[in-house]
Design an enzyme around this catalytic site. Structure first.
Site, mmCIF file in Angstrom:
data_model
loop_
_atom_site.group_PDB
_atom_site.id
_atom_site.type_symbol
_atom_site.label_atom_id
_atom_site.label_comp_id
_atom_site.label_asym_id
_atom_site.label_seq_id
_atom_site.Cartn_x
_atom_site.Cartn_y
_atom_site.Cartn_z
ATOM 1 N N CYS A 247 1.385 -7.988 -6.123
ATOM 2 C CA CYS A 247 0.916 -6.727 -5.511
ATOM 3 C C CYS A 247 -0.635 -6.665 -5.946
ATOM 4 C CB CYS A 247 1.540 -5.512 -5.768
ATOM 5 S SG CYS A 247 1.343 -4.210 -4.736
ATOM 6 N N HIS A 332 6.982 -7.626 -3.067
ATOM 7 C CA HIS A 332 7.624 -7.152 -4.233
ATOM 8 C C HIS A 332 8.951 -8.141 -4.631
ATOM 9 C CE1 HIS A 332 5.016 -3.878 -5.628
ATOM 10 N NE2 HIS A 332 5.043 -3.863 -4.331
ATOM 11 N N GLU A 334 10.767 -8.342 -6.899
ATOM 12 C CA GLU A 334 11.566 -7.430 -8.011
ATOM 13 C C GLU A 334 12.251 -6.627 -7.281
ATOM 14 O OE1 GLU A 334 8.533 -6.959 -7.331
ATOM 15 O OE2 GLU A 334 7.887 -4.855 -7.822
#
Lengths: 363, 1074
Positions: A247, A332, A334
């Protein structure tokens, strides 16, 4: 109590006040995730923004504190169609109302969120005010809204002090521009000792600790505002340490290597964006939260190659750096909230670290 | 990856007749698939035995075979048409099984035909219980642990290992009898002992009990590159234990946090990747309500009912995308047709709440058990969309058309708290109303949750609704604007608010307008408004910006759909609505469809210019009318649902296109209709109209028994009965008057004769009758349950001429513009009219297809002012075809425990199939075969008939005997048969000593039971038990002598002709008709 959302373009939405009684001016953005509102509330990348959830029923499963993505919510305000009056989930610690009160987040409910989203979609992201004052004077407010610029958001959300998380075989330096806690978890559960550095740490400080790999985190705001950070990233780029960035980290690396970023009309925020791995042709559904994007046209192909693109609008979703152990993604991996489809990218980072470590040991 | 260039000609397998568990959703999926394949330039060959479907139209596929869905028929079609590929994953379980059988036998590879989409290996992995379990274990996805045991000790050991409670299911017992849930070892031993004894093979399955867990479903899509997405998550309000088809379902899931949601989403993707599914797929999970533990319940490696729901809930066209994937495209190459900006690899984000409620058939089967189990019972479903759960639930309730419009529609207020608590333990279709009453009575959420395991979030939502009821009651005529606004936001209809406040509905409406409380419309766009959408697919909300723009460039027509599929009003009306919409569109009209059934083609996003997914009540329709201001509405294609709205539409000032409302009335109103019959000199059975039982008895005695009793303005003979005594009149009238009747009840002399039927198009001057259909069963059996033969085959030319003439006179007298359906009885050469419906009927798709005359299209043209002669047709009865087409009813009795299966004036069939051939006998054989009657097997049968049928039983028995059948019969039937020289073995009645007729049935060696109930309603437990047990053990059961005769005729034909059938391409008929 009544509350109002006033947009920069003069649109006024009247609704019900939720959370803290506080007047805020902020950038208004929307998120299309249907679950995961707590993760949105506590994602530091939303610093300087007030988030509108497009899914109308929020708070259904309450708040489970262990799912927080940072120690406290970083966004300025919360905009919903309806807050559930009763949470129902075995892990719920409190209701969302209690949560908003506790962390003093103001918000507004009961407005036509879809109408708001359509305005943002058509006119682009804009500033707005959430207020409970019924006697507001639009002409006084609008110039303030137009003038508002969130500043120094990264410094606001980054850790003040360097700290260590987890214990593992690999030493990873995580530069915290507003990291989500699940990035740390994704690393620690992969056998890493993670040292988290404040955003304004120098490259020298970081490299002095001799990390096996460097992770540049997500974070809020316009990457171009991080002028000094970009200088440090340039130095990290020049080191041989494997780097993975997500990001804002991805954008900073691009800027550090001579590429450009621009502000999107209304960004990507949600858990349903398809990204295509250009190396394999494979498509993954990803969690996204960004208003700025790396300009693919201006990538110097000798330095950096696009690795992922967004299937819908063709924007840059990832870059690999030629001759370097560096890859970065806009989305993302994650997750939290969002799909776990691209979590394997952390494994790729681990392989990169191990390969280099192995090479160094043999050398 | 571009599409596979080797695929040029594809055989698509349909799902056959509509039965419970396999309904209109496959017409939707199949139609979308065929259109999608044709879009890609494929030549499409279609096979489906169901003539009521849109997919079997000549303009959907290039070649259409309405033939029995058997392996043999498919082999014949493949040999004849030589397709290079077969697509089996869009025709439900029926289609999938056929595809598998063809593949496994090696037939496909021998003929160089490939199976498109998911491979046979994958299907086997997903469908075979053992292989599936092994696969799940391999990838670490948990299934509920289970073990087949043959003794008590093994059961005890296994239960100790997996933990209590456990479910015990004895193998091969009737309807799961002998099974149960054991919470401890004592209970286990008790149930297991009994179960082992009852099981024919001495085996009982011991399984971890997951009843009460949350039931969560994911619709997923995967392409040949391994790209996977989930399209929609769905949460069942009813926890595990109730079939998802019978559950109230909400989308997206409401009570799952991101952690739980992503865990299950990843599991779904993990599973479909491991199974290597190519196309659409449905994965069902059970999620423990207080932990992260979950089990995979099942995986459907194909398009399913849930995928139809997910498609309509999100706007994502699953069947279309699945078809493209089958051709080799990848998800990132297929454009999302709704946005035109995103791709099929974009997971839908929705910004509203969707509620689905099943339509259960207990109003048709009064004796049936209402309990809901893992065996699906619903015939159809409704879906609603709103920005709140409360609103979506309220909308869905009133969409059901089952006399419910709010949570008070079933009144349990007389029950005490204790009684309520007991009653809530019974899981049935009234549970949500019971929960509402429990909340009203102040029973706490914990207690309700512990009994029902319905998540407290849903209980609280129900409480929000009951609190609003109370607020409305409390405020009464002093209703405040705030409360009114809030009640409307929760989608309380004006009539309900009126009932609770004591104000009139008119007053409520007036106040709403005064305070600007009106419905606005939001768009379903797959992306939560993130991108601009192209397709106008709308739902209503109160309190929000209106997105539906009134359009003015073209004339606009409102087409009212037919709501949920129910017995008596099925898919055929969707066929009519869709064809009418297309015809209006061709005529340059802007078309607007209103419907609430997610399974249908009519609610597909690209059928009409605008789709309003809304309840079909006057208030909901009026809201749309106020916005759209249509130039007219058509009601004659949407079954009774649409017809019922006629008067209200006129009040709204919407012109009714086609036959005028007063003429529809004239056909339904007894006195007006009698006058017309007099004027036109057409005889009918004598009769009268009544409201009370006393009046009914008076009329019945005047006419003489037997008489036919029925309410007016109903479809499918709902509440219709043949009464033979005053006592029966009392009983039937009580049933009919359960709901207040606006319209009178009809009592007619019962005439026994040949029943005939026509569907015709009338332009006000001329009438076009494509053909006359004759019913095999004599009068007394509902026309929808009769075997129908085209062309009429036993009546004289004179009768046919009379029917044509009477039809002409009736259509003219009723000023019919459009479709008319008329039923007649012929007694000798005398023709009587039974009833006239100036609208489309159940037989419209069938007669259109077999005559090649597209009567819905023609009716639409006529409605728009054209004349039959202008359309290239010579008016009058058309020349009969030189082949025979037989429509066979199909029933779902085995699914509804306790339902009486004997045929009568009330319709009971759920679907139909077609047999078409050069000869009557072969057509009949095909029709039976299509309905799943594939005989002979064991060549043993049972005959037990009432005295009046004994003569016919002898003739029929003799013919079965000639085919080699061993006949068993109860005492008096056996005596009659033996006396006439038909060898029959006598068996004991159930009450007598073993072996009885029941033992024979349960011995699984009987092909067929012929059992005719005594006149009127059969009260004998014996007959009922015999019929129920036959049905539940898979024995064919026939309750009318005419049906039995037809069956033996078809079997005689099979013996003569052997297995091979002649194939008829319906598409060539369609071309011939034009």
């Amino acid at each position: 109590m009544k509350a109002f959302l006033i947009l920069e373009d003069g649109t006024v939405f009247a609704g019900t006040h939720i959370g803290a009684v506080k007047e805020i001016i902020s950038e208004i953005v929307f998120n299309t995730s249907m679950a995961g509102y707590l993760e949105v509330l506590t994602d530091p990348s939303y610093a300087g923004q007030a988030v509108c959830m497009t899914y109308p029923l929020i708070g259904n499963y309450g708040v489970c504190l262990e799912d927080m993505e940072s120690s406290h919510p970083c966004l300025d305000g919360f905009i919903v169609r309806e807050l559930s009056r009763m949470p129902s989930n075995f892990r719920s610690d409190m209701s969302i109302q209690e949560f908003l009160d506790k962390y003093e987040i103001p918000g507004i409910a009961g407005i036509d969120t879809r109408a708001l989203v359509k305005i943002l979609r058509e006119k682009g992201t804009m500033n707005g005010m959430i207020t409970t004052r019924e006697d507001f004077v639009l002409d006084d407010i609008l110039p303030k809204l137009k003038a508002y610029r969130p500043g120094k958001v990264v410094e606001r959300v980054s850790t003040r002090k360097k700290y260590i998380a987890g214990e593992g075989r690999r030493k990873v330096a995580l530069v915290d521009f507003g990291t989500k806690s699940n990035i740390i978890t994704c690393l620690t559960k992969r056998d890493c000792t993670v040292t988290v550095y404040p955003a304004l740490s120098t490259a020298e400080e970081i490299l002095a600790d001799q990390p096996d790999g460097i992770m540049l985190s997500n974070g809020p705001g316009d990457p171009k505002e991080c002028v000094s950070v970009i200088e440090e990233v340039k130095k990290l780029y020049r080191s041989d340490v494997p780097i993975f960035a997500i990001c804002l980290g991805h954008q900073l690396m691009a800027l550090a290597t001579g590429a450009d970023t621009f502000k999107m009309k209304y960004g990507h925020r949600g858990g349903n964006h398809p990204v295509k791995d250009l190396a394999t042709g494979q498509v993954y559904i990803s969690a996204q939260n960004h208003g700025y994007v790396v300009d693919m046209e201006k990538l110097d192909k000798t330095v950096a190659k696009p690795a992922f693109v967004n299937v819908n609008d063709g924007t840059c979703e990832g870059v690999t750096y030629t001759g370097k152990n560096i890859f970065t993604v806009q989305f993302h991996p994650e997750a939290c909230s969002g799909p776990l489809d691209s979590g394997f990218l952390f494994d790729r980072f681990m392989e990169m670290i191990d390969k280099r470590k192995g090479g160094m040991e043999h050398a | 990856m571009p599409r596979n260039p080797e695929v040029k000609k594809v055989l698509v397998i349909g799902s056959g007749p509509i039965v419970i568990g396999q309904a209109a959703e496959f017409d939707y999926a199949g139609t979308q698939a065929c259109r999608s394949l044709k879009e890609e330039g494929m030549e499409v060959v279609l096979v489906n035995s169901n003539p009521a479907t849109i997919m079997t139209d000549g303009d959907i596929a290039d070649r259409v075979y309405i033939e029995p869905l058997t392996v043999k028929v498919l082999e014949q079609i493949i040999e004849k048409e030589k397709p290079d590929s077969v697509l089996p994953t869009l025709g439900g379980q029926a289609g999938l099984n056929l595809g598998m059988e063809l593949e496994e036998s090696g037939f496909l590879s021998a003929h160089n035909v490939r199976l498109l989409g998911t491979t046979a290996k994958t299907i086997k992995k997903a469908e075979d219980r053992l292989e599936f379990k092994e696969t799940m274990e391999k990838i670490g996805e948990p299934c509920a642990p289970s073990l087949v045991v043959e003794n008590i000790q093994d059961g005890v050991d296994f239960a100790a290992k997996i933990g209590y409670p456990v479910v015990l299911r004895p193998a091969y017992t009737l309807g799961g009898s002998g099974g149960g849930i054991a919470h401890n070892q004592v209970q286990l031993e008790e149930i297991l002992e009994n179960g082992l004894r009852l099981s024919r093979v001495g085996q009982v399955l011991v399984e971890r009990c997951i009843a009460g867990w949350k039931e969560i479903e994911f619709e997923a899509m995967r392409d040949c590159m391994g790209n996977c997405i989930t399209i929609c998550s769905m949460e069942n309000v009813d926890p595990v234990g109730v079939h998802t088809g019978d559950s109230i379902v909400v989308a997206p899931s409401q009570t799952l946090g991101d952690k739980e949601f992503q865990m299950l989403r990843s599991a779904a993707l993990n599973i479909i990747n491991e199974l290597e599914i190519t196309g659409g797929c449905n994965v069902q999970f059970a999620l423990h309500p207080t932990s992260f533990e979950y089990c995979v319940i099942e995986v459907n490696p194909r398009v399913s009912r849930s995928s139809a729901l997910a498609s309509k809930a999100t706007g994502y066209p699953i069947a279309k995308v699945a078809s493209k994937i089958a051709l080799g495209y990848t998800l990132d190459e297929i454009k999302n047709a709704i946005t035109g900006k995103t791709y099929a690899s974009f997971e839908p984000a929705i910004d509203y709440c969707v509620v689905k409620i099943p339509r259960l058939p207990f109003d048709k089967f009064l004796t049936a058990k209402r309990t809901l189990t893992t065996q699906m019972k619903a015939t159809g479903e409704v879906m609603s969309i709103c920005d709140s759960f409360e609103g979506a639930l309220m909308k869905a309730l009133r969409s059901l058309e089952q006399h419910v419009d709010c949570l008070r529609s079933y009144d349990f207020s007389a029950l005490s708290k204790e009684e309520l608590i007991e009653r809530m333990k019974i899981v049935d279709d009234q549970r949500i109303f019971l929960i509402a009453e429990a909340v009203r009575k102040g029973i706490d959420y914990d207690t309700i949750y512990d009994i029902t395991m319905v998540d407290k979030w849903f209980i609280d939502k129900i409480a929000i609704l009951t609190e609003m009821e109370e607020a409305l009651e409390r405020e009464g005529t002093a209703l405040t604007t705030e409360t009114l606004r809030e009640a409307k936001r929760m989608e309380f209809p004006d009539t309900v608010i009126a009932g609770l406040t004591g104000l009139t509905a008119e007053e409520i409406k007036k106040r709403r307008f005064e305070n600007d409380i009106t419905a606005s419309y939001k768009m379903v766009d797959t992306c939560a408004a993130e991108f601009e959408a192209q397709t106008p697919y709308y739902y209503s909300v109160y309190g929000g910006e209106n997105e539906a723009k009134e359009t003015k460039d073209r004339k606009k027509v409102l087409v009212l759909g037919s709501g949920p599929i129910r017995i008596g009003q099925g898919i055929e009306f969707d066929y009519c609505s869709v064809h009418a919409t297309w015809a209006f569109s061709r005529a340059g009209y802007e078309t607007i469809i209103v419907n609430n059934n997610p399974e249908t083609v009519s609610t597909d996003f690209d059928i009409a210019d605008k789709l309003y997914f809304e309840p079909l009540t006057p208030e909901d329709v009026e809201n749309i009318v106020r916005l759209e201001k249509p130039d007219g509405a058509v009601v004659q294609f949407g079954g009774q649902t649409a017809i019922k709205l006629t008067e209200d539409l006129m009040k709204m000032g919407v012109p009714i296109l086609g036959t005028k409302a007063e003429d529809v009335d004239a056909a339904e109103d007894r006195e007006l209709f009698d006058r017309i019959l007099q004027e036109t000199e057409i005889p009918r059975a004598a009769g009268g109209t009544v409201f009370t039982a006393a009046e009914a008895k008076e009329v019945a005695n005047r006419l003489g028994y037997p008489v036919l009793v029925r309410p007016s303005y109903v479809l499918g003979g709902q509440g219709m009965q043949i009464a033979i005594s005053d006592a029966e009149i009392e009983e039937f009238m009580a049933v009919i008057n359960r709901y207040s009747q606006e319209h009178p009840i009809l009592v007619d002399k019962y005439l026994q004769g040949k029943e005939l039927e026509v569907d015709a198009v009338c332009d006000g001057t001329d009438i076009l009758i494509p053909g006359i259909m004759e019913h095999i069963e004599r009068t007394g059996v509902h026309s929808g349950d009769s075997i129908s033969v085209y062309p009429a085959y036993t009546v004289s030319e004179k009768v046919k001429e009379t029917i044509a003439e009477y039809s002409r006179r009736l259509a003219k007298a009723l000023h019919v513009i459009g479709l008319i359906n008329i039923q007649f009885i012929a007694v000798g050469d005398e023709v009587y009219v039974i009833e006239v419906n100036p609208r489309s009927s159940r037989t419209v798709p069938y007669i259109s297809k077999v005559t090649g005359i597209p009567i819905v299209d023609l009716a639409t043209e006529v409605i728009l002012g054209k004349k039959i002669r202008d359309l290239g047709y010579e008016p009058g009865l058309q020349k009969a075809a030189d082949y025979v087409a037989i429509k066979m009813p199909v029933f779902s009795f085995e699914k509804i425990r306790g339902a009486e299966i004997s045929l009568g004036p009330e319709m009971k069939s759920t679907g139909e199939c077609l047999g078409i051939a050069d000869t009557f006998d072969e057509a009949l054989y095909k029709a039976f075969l299509g309905a799943g009657v594939d005989l002979p097997k064991y060549k043993q049968m049972i005959i037990t008939v009432k005295d009046a049928d004994k003569g016919e039983a002898i003739e029929i028995g003799r013919r079965f005997e000639k085919l080699g059948y061993i006949i068993y019969a109860t005492r008096s039937t056996a005596a009659a048969l033996n006396e006439a020289g038909v060898k029959a073995r006598k068996v004991n009645k159930i009450s007598q000593e073993s072996p009885t007729v029941m033992d024979l049935i349960l011995g699984h060696k009987i092909d067929l039971v012929i059992d005719t109930p005594t006149q009127g309603r059969d009260k004998s437990r014996d007959g009922f038990l015999i019929r129920r047990n036959a049905i539940e053990t898979g024995v064919n059961c026939i309750t009318a002598m005419d049906t039995a005769r037809a069956l033996v005729t078809s079997l005689e034909n099979k013996e003569r002709q052997g297995g091979s059938l002649t194939l008829v391409d319906i598409a060539t008929i369609a071309k011939r008709g034009k």
